[in-house]
Design a protein around this motif. Sequence first.
Motif, PDB file in Angstrom:
ATOM      1  N   ALA A  85       0.837  -1.196   0.000  1.00 49.67           N
ATOM      2  CA  ALA A  85       0.000   0.000   0.000  1.00 49.67           C
ATOM      3  C   ALA A  85       0.872   1.246   0.000  1.00 49.67           C
ATOM      4  N   ASP A  86       0.416   2.280  -0.694  1.00 50.02           N
ATOM      5  CA  ASP A  86       1.056   3.592  -0.646  1.00 50.02           C
ATOM      6  C   ASP A  86       0.402   4.371   0.483  1.00 50.02           C
ATOM      7  N   GLY A  92      -4.559   3.966   0.283  1.00 47.98           N
ATOM      8  CA  GLY A  92      -3.613   2.978   0.789  1.00 47.98           C
ATOM      9  C   GLY A  92      -3.812   2.705   2.260  1.00 47.98           C
ATOM     10  N   ALA A  93      -4.007   3.743   3.051  1.00 46.79           N
ATOM     11  CA  ALA A  93      -4.235   3.573   4.493  1.00 46.79           C
ATOM     12  C   ALA A  93      -5.537   2.824   4.743  1.00 46.79           C
ATOM     13  N   VAL A 149       0.757   9.584   9.672  1.00 48.89           N
ATOM     14  CA  VAL A 149      -0.521  10.096  10.163  1.00 48.89           C
ATOM     15  C   VAL A 149      -1.693   9.319   9.571  1.00 48.89           C
ATOM     16  N   LEU A 150      -1.675   9.089   8.264  1.00 46.58           N
ATOM     17  CA  LEU A 150      -2.816   8.414   7.633  1.00 46.58           C
ATOM     18  C   LEU A 150      -2.961   6.977   8.127  1.00 46.58           C
ATOM     19  N   LEU A 151      -1.847   6.261   8.267  1.00 42.41           N
ATOM     20  CA  LEU A 151      -1.936   4.886   8.753  1.00 42.41           C
ATOM     21  C   LEU A 151      -2.425   4.861  10.202  1.00 42.41           C
ATOM     22  N   THR A 152      -1.879   5.743  11.021  1.00 45.84           N
ATOM     23  CA  THR A 152      -2.283   5.773  12.432  1.00 45.84           C
ATOM     24  C   THR A 152      -3.771   6.098  12.568  1.00 45.84           C
ATOM     25  N   GLU A 153      -4.227   7.090  11.830  1.00 48.30           N
ATOM     26  CA  GLU A 153      -5.636   7.469  11.928  1.00 48.30           C
ATOM     27  C   GLU A 153      -6.544   6.375  11.370  1.00 48.30           C
ATOM     28  N   ALA A 154      -6.087   5.684  10.327  1.00 51.39           N
ATOM     29  CA  ALA A 154      -6.889   4.596   9.761  1.00 51.39           C
ATOM     30  C   ALA A 154      -7.049   3.445  10.753  1.00 51.39           C
TER      31      ALA A 154
END
Length: 279
Positions: A85-86, A92-93, A149-154
């Motif tokens: 994933a990007d 991606g997230a 940030v995007l992965l953590t929030e997802a």
Amino acid sequence: MSRVVVISGGGTGIGRATAELFARAGDRVVLVGRRADPLKRTADEITETLARHGAGDDPHGAGAGTSTGSGAGAGAGAEVTTVVADLSETAGARHVRDVVREQFGRVDVLVNSAGGNAAFGSPAGDGDPLDETAEHWLGNFRSNVLTAVLLTEALRDLLASPGGRVVLVSSIAAYRGSGSGSYGASKAALHPYTYDLAAALGPRGITVNAVAPGYVADTEFFRDTLAPERERTLVGQTLNGRAGVPDDVARTVRWLAAPESSHVTAQIVQVNGGAERGR
């Protein structure tokens, strides 16, 4: 019970070393990254190593490795899987979130190790210098801030409560600069996010910390980009006279993720041989 550990940038360098430690402890490790080949190679090598030698505390005593699936000789529950994933894109997230939710249902440890320096490998170019500046700053923001940030929030709602752990990988450049401005600034942006997230997730019994490595040899980040003279300078800035290695950072991450570290949160832990203090 084995934990579910999600590691971005898990195919190489610090991410890979961290994955080895958690897999050796019998955890279920999910490697996330943009490139399928390094992820698969790392997963295969770790799994094969665990199958041959079983679990143990020293990742170098039995060699380095990984694989998709469970190692027969590994600790109970040891498993390494991959998700391509990007993470600089919301899609991606979301993809990682959907896979993790379907396969595991929760996240016990999240390690945000993905990142890089957009200025490395960029062609000199004959274009407008202002355009190049914008490209480097936007590139580093996407690579080092959005990926974390995007992965953590997802995955935020999937974090184990209580007991969840989030660790972000910053850099000594956040304190001392990087020569280009954009890389150090992008890593520094992770610090207030760490503090704010720790405050928000603290009531759920979740800790949030960051580590700030200095010069770490044997990583893609520095490979083929560091002149010998520059390497000597970086090593000379440390107080213990040596370059860091991925395992230095990985073991600190594992300590921050341990149950015994439940009262350590909202911290930026220096893992750079004292170089952050200057010399």
